[in-house]
Design an enzyme around this catalytic site. Structure first.
Site, PDB file in Angstrom:
ATOM      1  N   ASP A  56       0.415 -28.825 -15.624  1.00 26.40           N
ATOM      2  CA  ASP A  56       1.624 -29.651 -15.528  1.00 26.40           C
ATOM      3  C   ASP A  56       2.759 -28.922 -14.820  1.00 26.40           C
ATOM      4  O   ASP A  56       3.759 -29.543 -14.465  1.00 26.40           O
ATOM      5  CB  ASP A  56       2.109 -30.065 -16.929  1.00 26.40           C
ATOM      6  CG  ASP A  56       1.126 -30.971 -17.645  1.00 26.40           C
ATOM      7  OD1 ASP A  56       0.487 -31.790 -16.959  1.00 26.40           O
ATOM      8  OD2 ASP A  56       0.989 -30.856 -18.872  1.00 26.40           O
ATOM      9  N   ASP A 103       2.723 -36.619 -19.300  1.00 28.64           N
ATOM     10  CA  ASP A 103       1.334 -36.182 -19.297  1.00 28.64           C
ATOM     11  C   ASP A 103       0.694 -36.728 -20.573  1.00 28.64           C
ATOM     12  O   ASP A 103       1.395 -36.991 -21.558  1.00 28.64           O
ATOM     13  CB  ASP A 103       1.294 -34.648 -19.284  1.00 28.64           C
ATOM     14  CG  ASP A 103      -0.110 -34.121 -19.519  1.00 28.64           C
ATOM     15  OD1 ASP A 103      -1.017 -34.515 -18.769  1.00 28.64           O
ATOM     16  OD2 ASP A 103      -0.289 -33.335 -20.458  1.00 28.64           O
ATOM     17  N   CYS A 131      42.708 -19.822 -12.573  1.00 32.51           N
ATOM     18  CA  CYS A 131      42.210 -18.458 -12.826  1.00 32.51           C
ATOM     19  C   CYS A 131      40.743 -18.380 -12.429  1.00 32.51           C
ATOM     20  O   CYS A 131      40.287 -17.410 -11.804  1.00 32.51           O
ATOM     21  CB  CYS A 131      42.336 -18.106 -14.307  1.00 32.51           C
ATOM     22  SG  CYS A 131      43.968 -18.335 -15.012  1.00 32.51           S
ATOM     23  N   ASP A 160       2.904 -30.146 -20.967  1.00 29.61           N
ATOM     24  CA  ASP A 160       2.756 -28.950 -21.790  1.00 29.61           C
ATOM     25  C   ASP A 160       1.739 -27.943 -21.268  1.00 29.61           C
ATOM     26  O   ASP A 160       1.662 -26.830 -21.759  1.00 29.61           O
ATOM     27  CB  ASP A 160       2.360 -29.340 -23.217  1.00 29.61           C
ATOM     28  CG  ASP A 160       0.890 -29.730 -23.304  1.00 29.61           C
ATOM     29  OD1 ASP A 160       0.406 -30.395 -22.364  1.00 29.61           O
ATOM     30  OD2 ASP A 160       0.238 -29.370 -24.296  1.00 29.61           O
ATOM     31  N   CYS A 173       3.398   1.697   2.778  1.00 25.67           N
ATOM     32  CA  CYS A 173       4.645   0.942   2.581  1.00 25.67           C
ATOM     33  C   CYS A 173       5.633   1.791   1.784  1.00 25.67           C
ATOM     34  O   CYS A 173       6.827   1.851   2.101  1.00 25.67           O
ATOM     35  CB  CYS A 173       4.382  -0.357   1.816  1.00 25.67           C
ATOM     36  SG  CYS A 173       3.233  -1.485   2.618  1.00 25.67           S
ATOM     37  N   CYS A 222      43.242 -20.832 -17.175  1.00 25.80           N
ATOM     38  CA  CYS A 222      43.230 -22.166 -16.577  1.00 25.80           C
ATOM     39  C   CYS A 222      42.214 -22.224 -15.438  1.00 25.80           C
ATOM     40  O   CYS A 222      41.599 -21.222 -15.069  1.00 25.80           O
ATOM     41  CB  CYS A 222      44.607 -22.548 -16.052  1.00 25.80           C
ATOM     42  SG  CYS A 222      45.155 -21.496 -14.687  1.00 25.80           S
ATOM     43  N   CYS A 268       0.836  -1.202   0.000  1.00 23.29           N
ATOM     44  CA  CYS A 268       0.000   0.000   0.000  1.00 23.29           C
ATOM     45  C   CYS A 268       0.870   1.251   0.000  1.00 23.29           C
ATOM     46  O   CYS A 268       2.101   1.177   0.057  1.00 23.29           O
ATOM     47  CB  CYS A 268      -0.926   0.009   1.209  1.00 23.29           C
ATOM     48  SG  CYS A 268      -0.028   0.057   2.777  1.00 23.29           S
TER      49      CYS A 268
END
Length: 843
Positions: A714, A511, A94, A710, A27, A91, A24
């Site tokens: 799910d 699914d 590093c 999908d 805040c 390397c 609100c």
């Protein structure tokens, strides 16, 4: 998704912070008050709608002080992701140094650095300028990464310039080193060479010439090792450059003393090793050059994707078409596309007609017709016509940019298997230096005469052969090539960890609707009583069903429309609750419904008993149609199984996996489909939360689990699974919850993704075995453990060659993944499926 944290304090002195927990206006007031109390803050503006604070500072302000003030006010600042490009790493040591420096910055929650991609990914609320400063303090350079892809060409040009520079330095070093090598080694290996040198220039001038040439090699093309190696050593974080710098400088300085002040050396130890120092630098530069070329090939998938992006666009502005950089295209702009041009961004056609080659997205080689209202995708190629379209996604929001971002994110991630490598490499270089010192001391005090010479040569060999390049490259290069190959196959790994976890899967849970099946009901069966015509019966049934809102009715109507049937006029439509529908069509009375409706009408459906049994076994519920009081047909509508499903499940079984189906459908239908497809286990009649419980139970029963789905329902199961795999033609929510996205609507991508995962992890393990076995075996040999028994010592020159070869071997092995062949060829997406693909970045 929260807006990324941006810091413009260097210019306008404005710091942006996302804020969570505000509800609100009060805040907002509390947060603003807390921010204004921080020393150096001139003003603070908090927006409740965007959940963001913009702080204007009159001078330097500690970002962590701002975060603390927000948290003390009772709100939170979400962790933001920052990505930096790091230059100069060579390397695994590093990588460790940079990671430790980044994690020490206040506000950093986690930091991972990838040697192959040369990028750091940092999560937290640290200021970007502080992160860059921390990297620079370790001896490397850093800059913020532009995730829109706008700087990809600039980065590619920089990499190309680095490769050209390395090639030039290798060539120069080789030309300078060759005479040194011939003068020194020729005297030992070519008959008469030593006498020739002594008669012409003499030993001292021989050494002077070697000194001059070796000095040029070390301090011109080889200067990079000393500029990075010695500062890293002084910081207490030695890396590969430190090993090369210490080893070659030791050989060089010893030779310098032998050449110009031999009296300081014990009798019998005066010798020069200019050739060793020069050859080591040349070989390591050659290894770096070959490594740079190979690393370039590991990211070819990204390069090809970036190459699909248009550079400019013709935008209608101020009443005329202007050519602008594609980065300047804004949402809603009208863009003109001429024949042969690439579509610059995603959009919707507003005028004109053409055919567009969308094979880069769909895999379909046939160009797609485009007219007003059709969607176009950035990166696709216009054919012969011309059209204009309205931009609906630009910059990082385009489908191509999102695909590139997903692949980059996966390539930049670390797998769990790398945790062991990180622990080892943190202490590896200091341990090697300790071994080198111990080797020097043992040979100096206990070795044969000349002890100092043996001590120096063997200590240098230890330093040179132990460079941890191969260990640092073993995992990230395989990830880069594997995820890039996956992108080419239509398998996008949103998170690199999925590569390892997918390999460990024991069961794949699927699914049903939209995954195993097409995802929408369709007319699958229509069998007639003798004397009735299919066209007439289907048209009349569809005409009646067109008045119904039921999904089954819609499927019947679509089937009639697909066959080009005209629907006759309907009168007196009535829905008979619990039984079916009826109406008058062209003077005929039509009734459509279940068997109980036919019984109610006094009609015997026994003539279709065999067909009804077959349909029930397939999990289909039959309907019947009567015309003028006579039974005319039996109809079945169901969600048809995709053509690719059976082959995909067979491929999963061949990979040794169990296959389960989790669905909300009724048990009888689910078991019928499972029998038909060879699915091992069925969990039916479950709600979305029930899918999560089913996933947990299957994990406990079988081990690691991959779930494929999908739909929105799910998403919880995709998140709960060890690896969530989303069909790319599914919903945004499902894709957001998944770890892997299949660009195609085909289930064939699942076994292909798992097979690629197995191949990539196998490749990583081969690389790690080679890297660790190489060091484990050859460091003791370089230290001279074989000398007492066999008289074998490892020359520093051979050590340098072996070290360079180890990195090249690892890279070459990783590049083999580019030839990975999918177990089954994935079907390309249909145009309708491609239009539905929407990707989201990994969290």
């Amino acid at each position: 998704m929260n807006a990324p944290v941006r810091d413009h304090s260097a210019a306008a002195q404005i710091i942006g912070l996302p804020i969570e927990g505000m509800t609100c206006a009060s805040c907002v007031g509390r947060v603003e008050k807390a921010l204004k109390a921080v020393p150096g803050v001139e003003s603070a503006t908090v927006n409740l709608a965007t959940e963001r604070a913009d702080v204007m500072a009159s001078g330097p302000v500690d970002r962590q002080a701002l975060v603390r003030s927000i948290e003390e006010a009772g709100y939170s600042v979400p962790s933001a992701a920052t990505e930096l490009a790091i230059d100069g790493m060579t390397c695994a040591s590093c990588v460790g140094s940079v990671e430790r420096a980044l994690r020490a910055v206040p506000g950093v929650v986690s930091a991972t650095v990838n040697l192959a991609t040369e990028r750091a990914s940092i999560h937290g609320n640290a200021d970007a300028a502080l992160l860059i400063k921390a990297v620079e303090a370790t001896g490397y350079s850093a800059r913020a990464v532009d995730r829109s892809g706008a700087r990809d060409e600039e980065v590619a040009e920089r990499k190309e310039a680095e490769t050209i520079s390395l090639k030039r330095d290798v060539t120069l070093a080789a030309l300078l080193t060759l005479p040194v090598f011939i003068l020194e080694m020729g005297s030992h290996t070519i008959p008469g060479m030593h006498d020739l040198v002594m008669r012409t220039i003499g030993m001292q001038w021989n050494w002077y010439i070697q000194f001059a040439l070796a000095t040029l090699v070390l301090f011109v093309p080889g200067i990079r090792f000393y500029e990075k190696g010695f500062p890293a050593l002084l910081r207490g974080a030695p890396d590969m450059n430190s090993l090369v710098a210490v080893g070659t400088m030791a050989a060089y300085l010893y030779s310098l003393v032998a050449t110009f002040a031999p009296a300081f050396l014990p009798a019998g130890t005066v010798n020069v090793y200019f050739e060793a120092a020069a050859v080591i630098v040349t070989l390591i530069l050659l290894g770096r050059f070959l490594e740079a070329r190979a690393k370039g090939r590991t990211s070819e998938a990204i390069k090809r994707l970036v190459g699909l992006q248009a550079k400019t666009a013709r935008v209608r502005r101020d009443g005329r078409a202007q050519e602008v950089e594609v980065t300047e295209v804004a949402f809603g702009d009208i863009i003109e596309v001429r024949p042969g041009e690439r579509v610059p961004v995603d959009g919707e056609v507003v005028d004109g007609e053409s055919y567009v080659d969308e094979s880069m997205i769909t895999g379909e080689p046939i160009p797609v017709a485009k007219s007003a209202g059709a969607e176009v995708v950035g990166g696709t190629v216009n054919q012969t016509g011309a059209f204009a379209f309205r931009a609906t996604a630009v910059g990082a929001a385009t489908m191509l940019a999102q695909i590139i971002r997903l692949v980059e994110d996966a390539q930049g991630s670390k797998l769990p298997i790398q945790a062991m490598v990180d622990k080892v490499t943190m202490w590896f270089v200091p341990a090697v230096m300790a071994v080198a010192v111990a080797t020097f001391l043992v040979w100096l005090f206990f070795g044969p005469s000349p002890a100092l010479t043996f001590a120096l040569v063997n200590a240098v060999a230890v330093l040179i052969i132990a460079c941890p390049c191969a260990m640092g490259l073993a995992t990230p290069t395989s990830i880069m090539v594997g995820t890039g190959r996956g992108a080419e196959m239509g398998v996008l790994f949103r998170k690199g960890e999925a590569l390892q976890l997918l390999r460990e899967a024991k069961v794949v849970a699927l699914d049903k609707t939209g995954t195993l099946t097409e995802g929408r009901p369709a007319l699958t069966d229509l069998e007639l009583v003798d004397g009735f015509d299919r066209t007439t019966v289907l048209a009349k049934i569809a005409a009646v069903e067109a008045k119904s809102e039921h999904p089954i009715a819609r499927a019947i109507v679509e089937a009639a429309e697909a066959e080009g049937l005209g629907l006759p006029a309907v009168a007196g439509f009535e829905s008979v609750t619990g039984f079916g529908v009826k109406a008058e069509v062209d003077g005929s009375r039509i009734e459509v419904g279940a068997d109980r409706y036919m019984t109610e009408l006094g009609l015997d459906v026994g003539a279709f008993a065999g067909t009804a049994t077959k349909l029930a076994d397939e999990g289909k519920s039959p309907l019947y149609a009567a015309i003028d009081g006579k039974l005319a047909a039996i109809i079945a509508v169901s969600d048809p199984i995709k053509d690719t499903t059976q082959e995909a499940i067979a491929a999963l079984h061949e990979l040794g996996l169990k296959v389960a189906m989790i669905t909300g459908d009724n048990r009888r239908t689910a078991h019928a489909i499972a029998r038909r497809l060879g699915i091992d286990e069925v969990v039916a009649e479950v709600l979305p939360e029930g899918k999560v419980d089913a996933v947990r139970r299957l994990k406990q029963q079988h081990g690691r689990l991959a779930f494929v789905g999908d739909g929105i329902n799910d998403a919880p199961a995709l998140a709960e699974a060890d690896v969530g795999i989303a069909i790319g033609t599914g919903t945004d929510v499902a894709i957001e919850a998944a770890d892997v996205v299949l660009m195609s609507g085909s289930l064939k991508g699942v076994p292909n993704a798992i097979a690629l995962s197995k191949a990539t992890i196998r490749n990583i393990r081969q690389n790690l075995f080679w890297a660790f076995a190489y060091n484990t075996a050859l460091i003791p040999v370089a230290a001279g453990v074989l000398y007492p028994a066999f008289g074998i010592l490892l020359s520093p020159v051979l050590a340098a060659g072996a070290m360079a070869l180890s990195s090249i071997f690892v890279l070459a092995n990783a590049l083999r993944l580019r030839r990975f062949k999918a177990p089954i060829a994935a079907e390309p997406m249909t145009r309708a499926q491609a239009a539905g693909v929407r990707l989201a970045p990994a969290a």
